[in-house]
Design a protein around this motif. Sequence first.
Motif, PDB file in Angstrom:
ATOM      1  N   THR A 143      11.315 -24.643 -11.493  1.00 36.61           N
ATOM      2  CA  THR A 143      12.556 -24.837 -10.734  1.00 36.61           C
ATOM      3  C   THR A 143      12.539 -23.944  -9.507  1.00 36.61           C
ATOM      4  OG1 THR A 143      13.691 -23.155 -12.033  1.00 36.61           O
ATOM      5  CG2 THR A 143      13.945 -25.423 -12.772  1.00 36.61           C
ATOM      6  N   SER A 151      -1.661 -23.612 -15.335  1.00 38.01           N
ATOM      7  CA  SER A 151      -0.218 -23.826 -15.355  1.00 38.01           C
ATOM      8  C   SER A 151       0.086 -25.289 -15.667  1.00 38.01           C
ATOM      9  CB  SER A 151       0.382 -23.460 -13.994  1.00 38.01           C
ATOM     10  OG  SER A 151       1.733 -23.836 -13.919  1.00 38.01           O
ATOM     11  N   PHE A 180       5.045 -28.195  -3.780  1.00 33.42           N
ATOM     12  CA  PHE A 180       5.932 -28.690  -4.830  1.00 33.42           C
ATOM     13  C   PHE A 180       6.847 -29.771  -4.273  1.00 33.42           C
ATOM     14  CE2 PHE A 180       4.361 -24.840  -6.569  1.00 33.42           C
ATOM     15  CZ  PHE A 180       4.347 -25.043  -7.937  1.00 33.42           C
ATOM     16  N   PRO A 183      14.622 -28.969 -10.192  1.00 35.13           N
ATOM     17  CA  PRO A 183      13.330 -29.109 -10.869  1.00 35.13           C
ATOM     18  C   PRO A 183      12.269 -29.651  -9.913  1.00 35.13           C
ATOM     19  CG  PRO A 183      14.952 -30.659 -11.772  1.00 35.13           C
ATOM     20  CD  PRO A 183      15.627 -29.889 -10.694  1.00 35.13           C
ATOM     21  N   VAL A 184      11.087 -29.054  -9.952  1.00 37.02           N
ATOM     22  CA  VAL A 184       9.996 -29.448  -9.068  1.00 37.02           C
ATOM     23  C   VAL A 184       8.683 -29.541  -9.844  1.00 37.02           C
ATOM     24  CG1 VAL A 184      10.994 -28.561  -6.920  1.00 37.02           C
ATOM     25  CG2 VAL A 184       9.655 -27.030  -8.369  1.00 37.02           C
ATOM     26  N   THR A 185       7.751 -30.305  -9.270  1.00 36.28           N
ATOM     27  CA  THR A 185       6.427 -30.509  -9.849  1.00 36.28           C
ATOM     28  C   THR A 185       5.381 -30.251  -8.778  1.00 36.28           C
ATOM     29  OG1 THR A 185       7.362 -32.231 -11.268  1.00 36.28           O
ATOM     30  CG2 THR A 185       4.970 -32.196 -11.054  1.00 36.28           C
ATOM     31  N   VAL A 186       4.242 -29.706  -9.177  1.00 32.74           N
ATOM     32  CA  VAL A 186       3.185 -29.409  -8.214  1.00 32.74           C
ATOM     33  C   VAL A 186       2.541 -30.692  -7.708  1.00 32.74           C
ATOM     34  CG1 VAL A 186       1.245 -29.166  -9.839  1.00 32.74           C
ATOM     35  CG2 VAL A 186       1.270 -27.821  -7.739  1.00 32.74           C
ATOM     36  N   THR A 187       2.137 -30.662  -6.451  1.00 34.91           N
ATOM     37  CA  THR A 187       1.329 -31.715  -5.852  1.00 34.91           C
ATOM     38  C   THR A 187       0.307 -30.999  -4.971  1.00 34.91           C
ATOM     39  OG1 THR A 187       1.338 -33.741  -4.514  1.00 34.91           O
ATOM     40  CG2 THR A 187       2.939 -32.060  -3.905  1.00 34.91           C
ATOM     41  N   GLY A 237       2.372 -26.825 -14.144  1.00 33.83           N
ATOM     42  CA  GLY A 237       2.629 -27.410 -12.835  1.00 33.83           C
ATOM     43  C   GLY A 237       4.057 -27.834 -12.576  1.00 33.83           C
ATOM     44  N   PHE A 238       4.996 -27.344 -13.378  1.00 32.86           N
ATOM     45  CA  PHE A 238       6.389 -27.664 -13.082  1.00 32.86           C
ATOM     46  C   PHE A 238       7.259 -26.431 -13.268  1.00 32.86           C
ATOM     47  CE2 PHE A 238       5.809 -28.735 -17.546  1.00 32.86           C
ATOM     48  CZ  PHE A 238       6.908 -28.151 -18.142  1.00 32.86           C
ATOM     49  N   SER A 252      11.011 -33.151  -8.976  1.00 30.83           N
ATOM     50  CA  SER A 252      10.540 -33.839 -10.190  1.00 30.83           C
ATOM     51  C   SER A 252      11.210 -35.189 -10.310  1.00 30.83           C
ATOM     52  CB  SER A 252      10.847 -32.998 -11.427  1.00 30.83           C
ATOM     53  OG  SER A 252      10.102 -31.812 -11.405  1.00 30.83           O
ATOM     54  N   LEU A 256       7.949 -20.958 -12.302  1.00 30.77           N
ATOM     55  CA  LEU A 256       7.178 -21.906 -13.088  1.00 30.77           C
ATOM     56  C   LEU A 256       7.519 -21.802 -14.575  1.00 30.77           C
ATOM     57  CD1 LEU A 256       4.360 -21.340 -10.760  1.00 30.77           C
ATOM     58  CD2 LEU A 256       4.787 -23.640 -11.583  1.00 30.77           C
TER      59      LEU A 256
END
Length: 103
Positions: free
Chosen positions: A33, A28, A99, A82-86, A30-31, A102, A59
């Motif tokens: 919503t 993925s 997540f 909007p979000v990003t994986v961590t 990795g980002f 972003s 995703l």
Amino acid sequence: MEECDTAVFKPQAFCPSCWSTRLAWTESLGFGTIYSYSVVWRAQSPAFDTPYVVAIIELAEGFHMMSNIVNCDETTVHCGMPVTVTFRKMPEGMTLPFFEPSP
């Protein structure tokens, strides 16, 4: 026989759309919503610090994944955010995806 090109999430033996067993792993981006979320105010066990946010993330690849939203105040979380994986190492030795908002 060609590989199935449908995004299948969670790992399983066949595609639920075309029934193909020729699935391939895809990394993925990795980002995505936030599709939906809930703020947990009373934990099921003392192992969890409250409040925390559980969300369904849509995703970029089109599949949905449940995870926690971290590194932000729970009052700022909203659908469409909007979000990003961590990734975080857990005490049991495994690493899990979370997540965060972003940049």
